[in-house]
Design a protein around this motif. Structure first.
Motif, PDB file in Angstrom:
ATOM      1  N   GLU A   1       8.829  -0.743  -6.108  1.00  0.00           N
ATOM      2  CA  GLU A   1       8.639  -1.904  -6.999  1.00  0.00           C
ATOM      3  C   GLU A   1       9.459  -3.100  -6.516  1.00  0.00           C
ATOM      4  N   ALA A   2      10.712  -2.813  -6.131  1.00  0.00           N
ATOM      5  CA  ALA A   2      11.593  -3.908  -5.685  1.00  0.00           C
ATOM      6  C   ALA A   2      11.041  -4.557  -4.412  1.00  0.00           C
TER       7      ALA A   2
ATOM      8  N   ALA B   1       7.840  -4.463  -3.384  1.00  0.00           N
ATOM      9  CA  ALA B   1       6.561  -5.114  -3.703  1.00  0.00           C
ATOM     10  C   ALA B   1       6.783  -6.482  -4.357  1.00  0.00           C
ATOM     11  N   GLU B   2       7.850  -6.598  -5.106  1.00  0.00           N
ATOM     12  CA  GLU B   2       8.142  -7.868  -5.772  1.00  0.00           C
ATOM     13  C   GLU B   2       8.453  -8.971  -4.756  1.00  0.00           C
ATOM     14  N   LEU B   3       8.937  -8.575  -3.596  1.00  0.00           N
ATOM     15  CA  LEU B   3       9.394  -9.558  -2.602  1.00  0.00           C
ATOM     16  C   LEU B   3       8.456  -9.713  -1.406  1.00  0.00           C
TER      17      LEU B   3
ATOM     18  N   LEU C   1       3.152  -5.588  -1.851  1.00  0.00           N
ATOM     19  CA  LEU C   1       2.579  -5.849  -3.178  1.00  0.00           C
ATOM     20  C   LEU C   1       1.099  -5.490  -3.200  1.00  0.00           C
TER      21      LEU C   1
ATOM     22  N   CYS D   1      -0.573  -2.687  -5.526  1.00  0.00           N
ATOM     23  CA  CYS D   1      -1.636  -2.991  -6.498  1.00  0.00           C
ATOM     24  C   CYS D   1      -2.863  -2.116  -6.243  1.00  0.00           C
TER      25      CYS D   1
END
Ligand code: GDP
Length: 412
Positions: A221-222, A224-226, A231, A235
């Motif tokens: 998650e961390a 994918a956020e960046l 990401l 998804c």
């Protein structure tokens, strides 16, 4: 013939890491350095900080004070890579040396104490590394200590240093019982048996499986956020593969948006192999860093790490030793041969190179030639000072001096 020679000279550049170790005094920089040298076969006997036998602390004054005063550059080999380890003083009194070391690094390991977390000097050297654009990975050391806590140390990285901490390991055991880590990318455990230097790889221990999956998810998650590629994958498939994570972590390390966090106990020789793997995987080679800038008669110039370009190098350290006056140079472009003359641009003086040495802890390897990307010690120059540019006499280039340091931060 020439092509072969060039291939020989240029292809290993991707396998070079010019690496520094940054830390608050006492966080374990010397011990980490020792363990790296030991593991890479550079030293065959482990030095211990407390009895003053460590190989990076050449100077008796250093041993007396227990802090690293003078940077020493040491080369070692790991997994087909050459790692040039440039020791960077942790003590704020030596801020000029820190600046010069940071100037010649392509990447660094920031060492933190798992009990103390981010300390004032680690913060100040971190900011300096930011200004030099030095990509870093973090090593939370001393996990064997009473009160050691990876999560608290990671929070202090997030709060005080600001990049997103990207934790790629889960410790196995705590304090005295700290025995290894779960590698969250490969979902494998690495365990060091008591009194042994060899690491055993195996499945994630039953009792840690759920926690390891939860932490892998947090990492995905961390990242994918960046990172857009991570990401997209997250998804599409609600997960991010190890391969995508690895390349995203490399990108985020190089932009400084995220910092890969590993952990271990240097004292107990735990966590050093994965740390070296991370150095090779995430930190840049001399080919991956921006061209160095300088001026020729006032006109701005850039030089890539290209062995065909004219020679230019920066002196970052001068040491008087029994072998002679050693002038440590980071070669930014071109090649330099034994016996050649170079120009000290600032001093307008020509100096002849009588020997080129690669320093391997307590030994010197003699080289006939140094190439772009190398860190070597030259014998011959009599007056070049730290900060001086050496270059081909026919192609003068004054490299940018190290950036000016902030006023020294007082330590609480
Ligand atoms: P430096 O000042 O950052 O170079 O730190 P040193 O490597 O000299 O280490 C400072 C002290 O911490 C020494 O007494 C080391 O033996 C000790 N030390 C280093 N690494 C560890 C570790 O992983 N665990 C524990 N318990 N002590 C450590």
């Amino acid at each position: 013939m020439r092509t072969d020679l060039n291939r020989h000279l240029t292809s290993p550049l991707t396998a070079v890491r010019n690496l520094g170790i940054l830390a608050h005094v006492d966080a374990g920089k010397t011990t980490v350095t020792e363990r790296i040298l030991y593991l890479t076969g550079t030293t065959h006997k482990r030095g211990e900080v407390h009895n003053g036998t460590t190989v990076t602390d050449f100077d008796p004054q250093e041993r007396d004070r227990g802090i690293t005063i003078f940077a020493a550059a040491v080369s070692c080999a790991w997994d087909g890579h050459r790692i040039n380890l440039i020791d960077t003083p942790g003590h704020v009194d030596f801020s000029d040396e820190v600046e010069r070391s940071l100037r010649v690094l392509d990447g660094a390991i920031a060492v933190f104490d798992a009990v103390a977390g981010v300390e004032p000097q680690s913060e100040s050297v971190w900011r300096r590394a930011d200004r030099h654009g030095v990509p870093r990975i973090a090593f939370v050391n001393k996990l064997d200590r009473a009160g050691a806590d990876l999560d608290t140390a990671v929070e202090s990285i997030r709060e005080r240093l600001h990049p997103a901490p990207l934790v790629v390991q889960l410790p196995i055991g705590t304090e005295d019982g700290f025995s290894g880590v779960v590698d969250l990318l490969r979902m494998r455990s690495l365990v060091w048996a008591d009194g042994s230097d060899t690491v055993e790889e195996g499945p994630v221990p039953e009792g840690l499986r759920e926690e390891a999956h939860r932490r892998r998810r947090l990492l995905e998650e961390a990242v994918a956020e960046l990172h857009p590629v991570a990401l997209e994958e997250f998804c599409d498939r609600s997960t991010v593969s190890a391969a995508t994570l690895t390349s995203a972590l490399r990108d985020l390390t190089r932009t400084g948006e995220g910092v890969v966090v590993l952990c271990g106990s240097a004292y107990r020789n735990r966590g050093i192999e994965p740390l070296l793997e991370a150095v090779v995987a995430y930190l840049p080679s001399p080919l991956d860093v921006p061209a160095v800038r300088g001026t020729d008669s006032g006109a701005a110039q850039e030089r890539l790490a290209d062995s065909e370009a004219p020679f230019a190098g920066l002196v970052f350290k001068v040491n008087a030793t029994a072998t002679g006056r050693l002038t440590y140079v980071r070669v930014y472009s071109g090649t330099i041969d034994k016996g050649e003359a170079v120009l000290d641009v600032g001093a307008r003086r020509t100096e002849r190179i009588s020997r080129i040495l690669r320093v391997q802890a307590d030994r010197y390897a003699e080289l006939d030639r140094a190439v772009a990307g190398d860190i070597v010690a030259l014998v011959g120059p009599k007056s070049a000072r730290a900060g001086a540019t050496l270059c081909a006499p026919a192609a003068p280039l004054l490299l940018e001096p190290p950036v000016v340091a902030d006023p020294v931060v007082s330590v609480a």
